[in-house]
Write an enzyme that holds these catalytic residues in place. Structure first.
Site, PDB file in Angstrom:
ATOM      1  N   ASN A 111       0.803  -1.231   0.000  1.00  0.00           N
ATOM      2  CA  ASN A 111       0.000   0.000   0.000  1.00  0.00           C
ATOM      3  C   ASN A 111       0.831   1.274   0.000  1.00  0.00           C
ATOM      4  O   ASN A 111       0.286   2.380   0.092  1.00  0.00           O
ATOM      5  CB  ASN A 111      -0.950  -0.005   1.204  1.00  0.00           C
ATOM      6  CG  ASN A 111      -1.694  -1.313   1.345  1.00  0.00           C
ATOM      7  OD1 ASN A 111      -1.555  -2.017   2.341  1.00  0.00           O
ATOM      8  ND2 ASN A 111      -2.447  -1.682   0.306  1.00  0.00           N
ATOM      9  N   ILE A 118       1.158   6.985  -0.848  1.00  0.00           N
ATOM     10  CA  ILE A 118       0.462   6.153   0.122  1.00  0.00           C
ATOM     11  C   ILE A 118      -0.983   5.922  -0.296  1.00  0.00           C
ATOM     12  O   ILE A 118      -1.673   6.842  -0.722  1.00  0.00           O
ATOM     13  CB  ILE A 118       0.495   6.822   1.511  1.00  0.00           C
ATOM     14  CG1 ILE A 118       1.932   6.817   2.020  1.00  0.00           C
ATOM     15  CG2 ILE A 118      -0.409   6.104   2.506  1.00  0.00           C
ATOM     16  CD1 ILE A 118       2.206   7.883   3.005  1.00  0.00           C
ATOM     17  N   CYS A 119      -1.414   4.682  -0.188  1.00  0.00           N
ATOM     18  CA  CYS A 119      -2.810   4.374  -0.485  1.00  0.00           C
ATOM     19  C   CYS A 119      -3.531   4.113   0.832  1.00  0.00           C
ATOM     20  O   CYS A 119      -3.433   3.035   1.417  1.00  0.00           O
ATOM     21  CB  CYS A 119      -2.902   3.146  -1.386  1.00  0.00           C
ATOM     22  SG  CYS A 119      -4.590   2.678  -1.733  1.00  0.00           S
ATOM     23  N   LEU A 120      -4.193   5.152   1.316  1.00  0.00           N
ATOM     24  CA  LEU A 120      -4.940   5.035   2.571  1.00  0.00           C
ATOM     25  C   LEU A 120      -6.246   5.778   2.346  1.00  0.00           C
ATOM     26  O   LEU A 120      -6.251   6.965   2.026  1.00  0.00           O
ATOM     27  CB  LEU A 120      -4.132   5.650   3.727  1.00  0.00           C
ATOM     28  CG  LEU A 120      -4.766   5.618   5.107  1.00  0.00           C
ATOM     29  CD1 LEU A 120      -4.943   4.182   5.587  1.00  0.00           C
ATOM     30  CD2 LEU A 120      -3.914   6.383   6.112  1.00  0.00           C
ATOM     31  N   LEU A 160      -1.316  -0.660  -4.105  1.00  0.00           N
ATOM     32  CA  LEU A 160      -0.751   0.452  -4.863  1.00  0.00           C
ATOM     33  C   LEU A 160       0.538  -0.042  -5.524  1.00  0.00           C
ATOM     34  O   LEU A 160       0.777   0.194  -6.701  1.00  0.00           O
ATOM     35  CB  LEU A 160      -0.467   1.631  -3.926  1.00  0.00           C
ATOM     36  CG  LEU A 160       0.185   2.865  -4.529  1.00  0.00           C
ATOM     37  CD1 LEU A 160      -0.756   3.546  -5.504  1.00  0.00           C
ATOM     38  CD2 LEU A 160       0.590   3.847  -3.431  1.00  0.00           C
TER      39      LEU A 160
END
Lengths: 188, 132
Positions: A111, A118-120, A160
């Site tokens: 991620n 960042i994939c959040l 990601l």
């Protein structure tokens, strides 16, 4: 808070002594900034007083609460023993716009890209479901969310870094070896 | 008044004692005629004590589900953070959505530009009412 009172004093001093021709623009810019800063006056102490024990926050310039460095040291899991530094930048549009976060430490993680993206979900600006950014969220939520990328929110199914996720699905053991190599080389 | 004797112990009657500040009695007694009758029926010197002054304190609050604007975290009855800084306190109004959540109108109008949903319940944002 000390930093605010200093800032207000400085602004007042600038206003009274500064050149009159410039002052209206100056006032406007400081006023716009102060919405974010006034929110941060409350949010920063709340965040620092309720940090996960794996997290530390540092403000490179104590007069800029909108710029902070978060260090996450996972106690368990694949990234154990690493120290990962995240840079949080809050634009003047905060809290309508979410904080901008980058991971400064190179990491092998499904991620987080190797470049630090960042994939959040809660950092997503335009999200049609309820998981994206909302002005009801605070810095505390962001810190806990980032920390959870090493635990609960670790997600191999919607990656990601697709290569890292595939790596894990293909060979967990080898994935772990690569993660630990990255930790040794970049995250100490 | 037939009920005078039996009801002398009840609150309104006791509060509107004949000795209550003579000039303000009309303002303080909710049932004007009742105490008046009592005054005529009982001479004041038979009372053990008399009330000289009577101060009423009242409190109020909004009877709504959320009284703090979830966007700027200032109470909706006060001006929002932005209007406070820009000295526009008078112009700052409250907006209610169909979901019954309320925010400062200025805070919400900034947010809906980005996402037309209530930040609290994620329902599509439809304005129900704007006002104070």
């Amino acid at each position: 808070m000390i930093t605010l009172s200093k800032k207000l004093k400085e602004d007042a001093a600038r206003k009274s002594s500064g050149s009159n021709s410039k002052s209206p623009d100056l006032n406007n810019s400081t006023k716009r900034v102060s919405i974010r800063d006034r929110l941060l006056i409350k949010e920063v102490p709340e965040m620092t007083s309720s940090l996960p024990k794996t997290c530390k926050v540092h403000f490179p310039d104590v007069h800029k609460l909108h710029h902070s460095l978060l260090t996450i040291s996972p106690e368990e899991g694949y990234w154990k023993d690493g120290k990962f530094i995240f840079e949080l930048t809050l634009t003047e549009e905060y809290n309508i716009a979410p904080p901008k976060v980058r991971c400064k430490t190179k990491i092998w993680h499904p991620n987080i890209s190797e470049e630090g993206q960042i994939c959040l979900s809660l950092l997503r600006e335009h999200s049609m479901d309820g998981t994206g950014w909302a002005p009801t969220r605070t810095l505390t939520d962001v810190v806990w969310g980032l920390n959870a990328l090493f635990t609960d929110l670790l997600n191999f199914d919607d990656p990601l870094n697709i290569e890292a996720a595939d790596h894990y699905l293909r060979d967990k053991r080898d994935f772990e070896v690569k993660v630990q190599r990255y930790v040794r080389n970049y995250a100490r | 008044m037939s009920t005078t004797k039996t009801s002398t112990m009840s609150m309104p009657q006791a509060a509107a004692n004949p000795e209550v500040g003579s000039g303000t009695s009309t303002g303080t007694s909710p049932a004007g005629s009742g105490p008046g009758t009592a005054t005529n029926a009982k001479p004041s010197d038979q009372r053990l004590f008399s009330l000289k002054k009577w101060n009423i304190v009242a409190m109020w609050s909004w009877d709504v589900e959320c009284d703090t604007c979830a966007i700027c975290r200032v109470q909706v009855m006060d001006a929002c953070l932005r209007c406070q800084t820009e000295n526009k306190q008078e112009e700052c109004v409250v907006v209610w959505g169909d979901c019954n959540h309320s925010f400062h109108n200025c805070c919400m109008s900034l947010w809906v530009k980005q996402n037309n949903r209530c930040p609290l319940c994620q329902q599509e944002w439809m304005v129900q009412r704007i006002g104070k």
